[in-house]
Enzyme design. Structure first.
Site, PDB file in Angstrom:
ATOM      1  N   GLY A 173       0.825  -1.213   0.000  1.00 43.43           N
ATOM      2  CA  GLY A 173       0.000   0.000   0.000  1.00 43.43           C
ATOM      3  C   GLY A 173       0.850   1.251   0.000  1.00 43.43           C
ATOM      4  N   ASN A 176       0.656   8.516   2.882  1.00 42.82           N
ATOM      5  CA  ASN A 176       1.123   9.869   2.592  1.00 42.82           C
ATOM      6  C   ASN A 176       2.633   9.966   2.700  1.00 42.82           C
ATOM      7  OD1 ASN A 176      -1.283  11.537   2.137  1.00 42.82           O
ATOM      8  ND2 ASN A 176      -1.851  10.629   4.094  1.00 42.82           N
ATOM      9  N   THR A 179       5.760   4.144   0.838  1.00 43.71           N
ATOM     10  CA  THR A 179       5.166   2.925   0.287  1.00 43.71           C
ATOM     11  C   THR A 179       5.577   1.748   1.157  1.00 43.71           C
ATOM     12  OG1 THR A 179       5.343   3.891  -1.900  1.00 43.71           O
ATOM     13  CG2 THR A 179       5.049   1.520  -1.813  1.00 43.71           C
ATOM     14  N   ASP A 283      -0.837   8.848  15.615  1.00 43.35           N
ATOM     15  CA  ASP A 283      -1.457   8.607  14.305  1.00 43.35           C
ATOM     16  C   ASP A 283      -2.421   7.420  14.374  1.00 43.35           C
ATOM     17  OD1 ASP A 283      -1.934   9.201  11.672  1.00 43.35           O
ATOM     18  OD2 ASP A 283      -0.130   8.221  10.902  1.00 43.35           O
TER      19      ASP A 283
HETATM   20  P1  ATP Z   1      -0.405   7.279   6.342  1.00 50.01           P
HETATM   21  O1  ATP Z   1       0.748   7.414   5.431  1.00 50.01           O
HETATM   22  O2  ATP Z   1      -1.223   8.525   6.428  1.00 50.01           O
HETATM   23  O3  ATP Z   1      -0.015   6.711   7.668  1.00 50.01           O
HETATM   24  P2  ATP Z   1      -1.440   4.662   5.689  1.00 50.01           P
HETATM   25  O4  ATP Z   1      -1.361   4.126   7.087  1.00 50.01           O
HETATM   26  O5  ATP Z   1      -2.636   4.207   4.897  1.00 50.01           O
HETATM   27  O6  ATP Z   1      -1.445   6.231   5.676  1.00 50.01           O
HETATM   28  P3  ATP Z   1       1.090   3.398   5.161  1.00 50.01           P
HETATM   29  O7  ATP Z   1       1.429   3.449   6.609  1.00 50.01           O
HETATM   30  O8  ATP Z   1       2.137   3.786   4.192  1.00 50.01           O
HETATM   31  O9  ATP Z   1      -0.172   4.331   4.856  1.00 50.01           O
HETATM   32  O10 ATP Z   1       0.592   1.942   4.824  1.00 50.01           O
HETATM   33  C1  ATP Z   1       0.072   1.608   3.576  1.00 50.01           C
HETATM   34  C2  ATP Z   1      -0.676   0.292   3.679  1.00 50.01           C
HETATM   35  O11 ATP Z   1       0.273  -0.758   3.834  1.00 50.01           O
HETATM   36  C3  ATP Z   1      -1.580   0.184   4.896  1.00 50.01           C
HETATM   37  O12 ATP Z   1      -2.853   0.704   4.637  1.00 50.01           O
HETATM   38  C4  ATP Z   1      -1.629  -1.305   5.151  1.00 50.01           C
HETATM   39  O13 ATP Z   1      -2.693  -1.880   4.442  1.00 50.01           O
HETATM   40  C5  ATP Z   1      -0.292  -1.805   4.602  1.00 50.01           C
HETATM   41  N1  ATP Z   1       0.644  -2.146   5.681  1.00 50.01           N
HETATM   42  C6  ATP Z   1       1.385  -1.290   6.428  1.00 50.01           C
HETATM   43  N2  ATP Z   1       2.160  -1.948   7.315  1.00 50.01           N
HETATM   44  C7  ATP Z   1       1.890  -3.269   7.134  1.00 50.01           C
HETATM   45  C8  ATP Z   1       2.360  -4.489   7.762  1.00 50.01           C
HETATM   46  N3  ATP Z   1       3.254  -4.461   8.762  1.00 50.01           N
HETATM   47  N4  ATP Z   1       1.859  -5.671   7.330  1.00 50.01           N
HETATM   48  C9  ATP Z   1       0.952  -5.688   6.327  1.00 50.01           C
HETATM   49  N5  ATP Z   1       0.464  -4.600   5.701  1.00 50.01           N
HETATM   50  C10 ATP Z   1       0.921  -3.395   6.092  1.00 50.01           C
END
Ligand code: ATP
Ligand code: MG
Length: 364
Positions: A173, A176, A179, A283
């Protein structure tokens, strides 16, 4: 116990692999394989199908050095398992011990509607992998010796987690800040989630972030995502954490109240743990609450490094939707601000939509 093959053997020398298929409540079946490294996931499922004809098996598990169960449901995950197993075999050989078979635990497909301990039907990512750069290596197995848990922690704590040892797989995913990738850590055979964030900052600030992240090595709670290490390459930081195969709660739409109640207990325990370490999450939102097929719920992306939070904030174009008013207006804030975000998040998960007219829709 039913024995199809007998006794210990020198697996690495003979290239013979014995897979011990554990049968729930009735022992095990040993299966001798003559082309171990070439073995495919499908082959293993076929044999499990012969051993357990009544069950529809779609995946199986093995245990890592900490006794944690790792799920295998693809050729890639098979490779990770074999790589890990061969490293344990090498260690046993070096120590002059008898070679243990590779133990696997078949997982029967649950009938529709069956739920895990939290009652949440966990979606896993089993689709075709969207390969991402850096390129995927298919080399197998890793020749490094298996590290004991303590040793591994020490290596990681010394900043020895590095780009060369990581094979990036799927994109999980985009947020902000950066990746998130599913990745394979070659020396340990672990599947990781690696968050890569572009940060144009000075070397001094990079060092400060790395030292602020150190506290994560001390975090030890089953409600907090496991941290494996972080490193900078040029202008990007990679943060390596435990992979959660159910992803984040933002994609689960409306979650029934009795399920949400149990999830809330886990989230509050996670937050209480962080607060006990004087860390504010900063957050709290559904996309930072992760679930796995073991029924665990864990928090991620908490603001342990002030410098990292500040550096990301400079390029941040996201929403403040979950932020408490005192944070938005720049006043002093504390634990109660996390509680505000928790309330909004759970309203969203219960309603299946953001509780206020203007806010993020689920899944965005
Ligand atoms: P922000 O950047 O505002 O925090 P976010 O939480 O949606 O937004 P990311 O923290 O970059 O963005 O995460 C992107 C996506 O990756 C998440 O929505 C989640 O589905 C996936 N993800 C993050 N960490 C993990 C993990 N440890 N295991 C599996 N999937 C994950
Ligand atoms: Mg996040």
């Amino acid at each position: 116990m039913l024995w199809l093959a007998l006794g210990p053997f020198r697996a690495m020398e003979s290239q013979v692999l014995v897979i011990r298929i554990k049968i729930p409540n009735s022992g095990a079946v040993d299966w001798t394989v003559h082309s171990g490294p070439q073995l495919l996931f499908r082959d293993v499922l076929d044999v499990i199908g012969q051993v357990l004809p009544e069950a529809t098996t779609t995946a199986f598990e093995y245990e890592d050095e900490d006794g944690d169960r790792i799920t295998v449901r693809s050729d890639e995950e098979m490779k990770a398992m074999l790589s890990y197993y061969y490293s344990t075999v090498m260690e046993q050989q070096v120590n002059g011990q008898l070679i243990e078979p590779l133990q696997i635990f078949p997982r029967a497909c649950k009938p529709p509607g069956e739920r895990n301990i939290h009652g949440l039907k966990v979606n896993t990512r089993t689709g075709p992998s969207q390969h991402t750069s850096p390129s995927v290596s298919d080399t197998l197995p890793s020749n490094s010796l298996k590290k004991s848990s303590a040793e591994l922690k020490k290596i990681l704590a010394n900043g020895q987690m590095n780009e060369q040892d990581i094979r990036y797989r799927d994109t999980l995913g985009h947020g902000n800040g950066g990746t998130v990738y599913k990745a394979y850590h070659v020396p340990s055979g672990k599947i990781l989630a690696v968050k890569v964030i572009l940060l144009d900052i000075t070397l001094e600030l990079q060092k400060q972030i790395m030292s602020e992240l150190e506290i994560l090595y001390k975090c030890d709670s089953s409600y907090i995502i496991g941290f494996y290490g972080a490193f900078f390459v040029e202008n990007r930081i990679s943060i390596c954490t435990e992979f959660m195969d159910g992803g984040s709660l933002d994609v689960y739409r409306k979650i029934p109240e009795h399920v949400l109640g149990r999830i809330a207990v886990a989230v509050v325990k996670g937050l209480t743990y962080l607060w006990s370490l004087k860390i504010l999450h900063r957050d709290v939102k559904p996309s930072n609450m992760l679930v796995n097929t073991r029924g665990q719920v864990k928090l991620c992306d908490f603001g342990v490094s002030t410098q990292l939070v500040n550096s990301i904030a400079k390029t941040y174009v996201g929403t403040n939707a979950y932020m408490a008013p005192e944070r938005i207006s720049g006043e002093q804030y504390g634990i109660h601000s996390d509680v505000w975000s928790l309330g909004i998040s759970f309203m969203e998960l219960a309603l299946g939509r953001f509780p206020y007219p203007q806010g993020p829709a689920l899944g965005q």
